[in-house]
Design an enzyme around this catalytic site. Structure first.
Site, PDB file in Angstrom:
ATOM      1  N   ILE A  86       0.849  -1.183   0.000  1.00 54.55           N
ATOM      2  CA  ILE A  86       0.000   0.000   0.000  1.00 54.55           C
ATOM      3  C   ILE A  86       0.887   1.236   0.000  1.00 54.55           C
ATOM      4  O   ILE A  86       1.852   1.331   0.764  1.00 54.55           O
ATOM      5  CB  ILE A  86      -0.929   0.003   1.227  1.00 54.55           C
ATOM      6  CG1 ILE A  86      -1.808  -1.252   1.234  1.00 54.55           C
ATOM      7  CG2 ILE A  86      -1.798   1.256   1.247  1.00 54.55           C
ATOM      8  CD1 ILE A  86      -2.556  -1.456   2.535  1.00 54.55           C
ATOM      9  N   CYS A  87       0.541   2.186  -0.839  1.00 55.44           N
ATOM     10  CA  CYS A  87       1.319   3.424  -0.933  1.00 55.44           C
ATOM     11  C   CYS A  87       0.780   4.453   0.054  1.00 55.44           C
ATOM     12  O   CYS A  87      -0.342   4.924  -0.078  1.00 55.44           O
ATOM     13  CB  CYS A  87       1.240   3.972  -2.361  1.00 55.44           C
ATOM     14  SG  CYS A  87       2.032   5.577  -2.561  1.00 55.44           S
TER      15      CYS A  87
END
Length: 266
Positions: A86-87
């Site tokens: 996940i960014c």
């Protein structure tokens, strides 16, 4: 392999979380790998995730706390792809924004705050609130079917998910994923960016100056475009010494020829 500083730091953080767990959050490392932490986020009240129980993993580099971890969520939430990095500003997608003072609790609080937003990110998905509520209702049973979850969180393996206490505060939602407290803004935001032509680069003279887009309401400055005359002159700059030498050489030859002509008797 974990460095000594990473082991010391993560052990300290585990002790702190065990003594004073953050609201909505449960986290602990694997017994045989201090660099892999598993967490459970509880869905906050008055959100589509209320009643949900979201299991995920943090994978820390051996250089922690000087490098950020990878963040994944295992339980379907309707917000993040499962088993996918996940960014966020606190993940390994943005090592330039990482602050070594941030802790496991800071990372998971930031993830929970980001979760209840709808901002698009790598590893994120879009679903309706209705579908997210359906997944929240199924999350506990999903976790119970996961042998890793049962091994790490036996205290959470009850027939029904434990209700949240009434006095749990709501998570603080940051304005955006990049506006994190105590983090200086990236130096290139709002700074002047210089563009060079190949010839002007040789003399380090910018011909065009523009302003990079800023995050606030500030309007970017208009580009300063060089005049055609200046552009033509700078296009010859790398060779001007050669031109001067050539002119002097031709002048000397002409002077010598004139001198000979003047000394020749008629």
């Amino acid at each position: 392999m974990a460095s000594k500083s990473a082991i010391r730091r993560l052990n300290k953080e585990y002790k702190a979380i065990a003594q004073s767990p953050p609201p909505y959050i449960c986290a602990k490392p694997l017994e045989n790998n201090i660099l892999e932490w598993h967490y459970v986020l509880r869905g906050p009240q008055e959100t589509p995730y209320e009643g949900g129980e979201y299991h995920g993993v943090l994978k820390f580099p051996g250089e922690y706390p000087f490098k950020p971890p990878a963040i994944q969520m295992i339980t379907p939430s309707g917000r993040f792809q499962t088993n996918t990095n996940i960014c966020t500003t606190m993940s390994n997608f943005h090592p330039n924004l990482w602050n070594p003072t941030w802790s496991v609790a800071t990372i998971l609080n930031g993830l929970l705050s980001f979760m209840v937003e709808d901002e698009t990110t790598t590893g994120g998905i879009r679903m309706t609130d209705r579908d997210r509520r359906i997944l929240a209702g199924k999350s506990h049973n999903f976790n119970l079917d996961n042998s890793k979850f049962k091994e790490i969180f036996p205290e959470l393996c009850t027939p029904q998910a434990a209700p949240l206490p009434d006095n749990v505060p709501k998570p603080q939602v940051p304005a955006s994923t990049t506006s994190v407290p105590n983090l200086p803004a990236p130096q290139n935001i709002g700074a002047k960016v210089q563009f060079f032509t190949p010839h002007a680069q040789l003399r380090n003279r910018p011909l065009v100056t523009k302003v990079a887009p800023a995050t606030g309401t500030e309007e970017p400055e208009a580009a300063v475009v060089p005049s055609p005359r200046r552009s033509r002159w700078f296009s010859f700059e790398p060779y001007y010494k050669l031109y001067v030498i050539l002119v002097i050489f031709l002048y000397l030859i002409a002077a010598k020829l004139i001198s000979r002509a003047a000394s020749t008797p008629v």
